[in-house]
Design an enzyme around this catalytic site. Structure first.
Site, PDB file in Angstrom:
ATOM      1  N   LYS A  12       0.835  -1.213   0.000  1.00  0.00           N
ATOM      2  CA  LYS A  12       0.000   0.000   0.000  1.00  0.00           C
ATOM      3  C   LYS A  12       0.864   1.256   0.000  1.00  0.00           C
ATOM      4  O   LYS A  12       0.622   2.192  -0.769  1.00  0.00           O
ATOM      5  CB  LYS A  12      -0.920   0.009   1.217  1.00  0.00           C
ATOM      6  CG  LYS A  12      -1.906   1.182   1.222  1.00  0.00           C
ATOM      7  CD  LYS A  12      -2.536   1.386   2.584  1.00  0.00           C
ATOM      8  CE  LYS A  12      -1.572   2.063   3.529  1.00  0.00           C
ATOM      9  NZ  LYS A  12      -2.199   2.468   4.811  1.00  0.00           N
ATOM     10  N   ASP A  15      -6.536   0.793   1.299  1.00  0.00           N
ATOM     11  CA  ASP A  15      -6.485   0.818   2.756  1.00  0.00           C
ATOM     12  C   ASP A  15      -7.823   0.343   3.308  1.00  0.00           C
ATOM     13  O   ASP A  15      -8.671  -0.163   2.566  1.00  0.00           O
ATOM     14  CB  ASP A  15      -6.135   2.220   3.258  1.00  0.00           C
ATOM     15  CG  ASP A  15      -7.251   3.233   2.993  1.00  0.00           C
ATOM     16  OD1 ASP A  15      -8.215   2.907   2.265  1.00  0.00           O
ATOM     17  OD2 ASP A  15      -7.156   4.359   3.528  1.00  0.00           O
TER      18      ASP A  15
END
Length: 210
Positions: free
Chosen positions: A120, A138
């Site tokens: 991420k 997320d």
């Protein structure tokens, strides 16, 4: 959600916010990288409060390494997991200097080889710094993608892959910003603000709030 609905979904979000960006404060690619590493299990607001002081004294990898782990730790006490994060920030600063001449690398492989940098975090840097059309999933994006029917998936990688397939190309570069902001302020975890939602009629969530 069908493709026509997905296109309209992003058209509305784009119309409402044509130039979305991260809420993390930074002045360079290095500072963005550090801020995203620090944002794990912490709010952007708390990270910004900590990095204002940190970046004032250590704005570069060289300065961060010189500041040292103990001093970095002291400046990160207000955010979660601060000891481990301080260790990672100093270690990644050292590796940036040793392997990349102090620059933030452009490849995902090189980014993910840095301490504290996962998929991420690497995606956020690739998107914001290098303009790549990638999806940084997320908890907000995972929730929105599943709740709305936009791109259901059992884990973050499945959602990422589904979004990369389903989001129209013209919206892909900014898509993760729109989805994060939508999840943070409208499609919230405990009590979604469905009555204020721009895409309420497109959303497949059955238990909409009034």
């Amino acid at each position: 959600m069908k493709r026509d609905a997905i296109r309209e979904f992003f058209r509305r979000l784009a119309e409402a916010n044509p130039s979305p960006t991260t809420e993390l404060e930074y002045g360079s690619p290095f500072q963005l990288l550090v801020a995203v590493v620090l944002s794990a299990q912490a709010t952007d607001k708390s990270v910004n409060l900590a990095t204002r002081e940190l970046f004032a004294v250590a704005p570069t990898p060289e300065a961060m390494l010189s500041l040292g782990e103990e001093n970095v730790t002291e400046r990160l006490r207000s955010i979660g997991l601060y000891r481990n994060k301080a260790k990672n920030v100093v270690a990644l600063s050292r590796l940036l200097l040793e392997r990349h001449g102090g620059d933030v690398p452009r490849s995902r492989e090189a980014l993910e080889a840095l301490p504290g940098v996962g998929r991420k975090t690497a995606s956020v840097v690739l998107n914001i710094v290098f303009g790549e059309a990638v999806m940084a999933v997320d908890t907000h994006i995972f929730r929105v993608a599943n709740r709305t029917g936009l791109a259901p998936g059992k884990d973050v990688l499945a959602v990422e892959q589904a979004l990369m397939r389903r989001v129209p190309k013209e919206y892909l570069h900014n898509a993760h910003h729109w989805l994060i902001l939508h999840g943070r302020y409208v499609c919230t975890a405990r009590k979604p603000r469905c009555k204020d939602c721009l895409v309420r009629d497109l959303c497949e969530f059955r238990d909409k709030t009034v």
